[in-house]
Design a protein around this motif. Structure first.
Motif: not given
Length: 250
Positions: A207-217
């Protein structure tokens, strides 16, 4: 003007025009940490990423030694150009996840010209300069940042490039995909590196990885596309001016 002088002038013009173009488009605003800043990772994870990165660094030293000792035309000059390319692109940052930032990586050019192994050594040199001279990134997070940017990124990009060329995909398209996906894979890795340390209370690490990826994207998708185009331009200029042969050392 002799041929050697013309070659040196061409190399210089390629480097300066490319770097000036990037700086114009992506001039950094506020200074922030490169990838993962000092103090963001607990000691055990710092040690872990150093341990994981070390074999790739040793292999990179072996590859670099072969390149320096080789008789390949312009090998040392092109190696320096690839290192400078990584340094300049990775210095152009945009604030992103707290304690990190988004920026191009520049690893695609060296990956195609010399293979992925040597990029780990160039990455350590670049990251040390960033940490010690520009206060970007950190010494304790050097292993983690090196692993994501100049281990995972180059190996993914190299695999993509080789697969594309095996299927007779156009060289420029193959190089574009190499540079772009090397960049994206770097930030996928960084997202999981941060997620392991800062898991989401409900979704855990994933869940945290998905959130980080969303911000980086938000910033990294367009940055990687721009980096892909620029890498193609620089590489094609080098090849078209007979400064490097496509299959020399890659």
């Amino acid at each position: 003007m002799d041929h050697a002088t013309k070659q040196k002038l061409t190399i210089t013009s390629v480097a300066l025009s490319s770097f000036s173009f990037i700086a114009y488009l992506l001039y950094p605003t506020n200074a922030s940490a490169m990838h993962i800043m000092e103090g963001m990772l607990p000691p055990k994870w710092c040690i872990f990423w150093f341990a994981v990165s070390t074999p790739f660094f040793v292999y990179g030293l072996y590859r670099m030694n072969k390149i320096v000792k080789s008789s390949t035309q312009n090998a040392k000059v092109m190696l320096a150009l690839c290192g400078a390319f990584v340094f300049v692109l990775s210095s152009l940052k945009m604030p992103s996840v707290t304690g990190s930032c988004s920026h191009p990586t520049g690893v695609g050019l060296g990956t195609v010209m010399f293979g992925p192994g040597v990029m780990s050594v160039l990455g350590v040199i670049v990251l040390l300069f960033q940490a010690l001279l520009l206060a970007h990134g950190g010494l304790t997070t050097l292993g983690a940042n090196n692993f994501s940017m100049t281990v995972v990124g180059p190996f993914v990009g190299f695999a993509v490039y080789k697969i594309c060329r095996a299927f007779k995909v156009n060289r420029s398209v193959s190089l574009f995909l190499c540079a772009m996906l090397a960049d994206w894979s770097t930030y996928v890795t960084t997202s999981f590196q941060l997620a392991v340390v800062f898991p989401d209370p409900n979704g855990g690490v994933l869940g945290a990885a998905i959130k980080f990826l969303g911000i980086y994207a938000v910033t990294q998708i367009p940055l990687a596309i721009a980096e892909g185009f620029l890498t193609v331009i620089v590489y094609n200029l080098v090849i078209s001016n007979n400064l490097w042969k496509e299959a020399s050392l890659g």
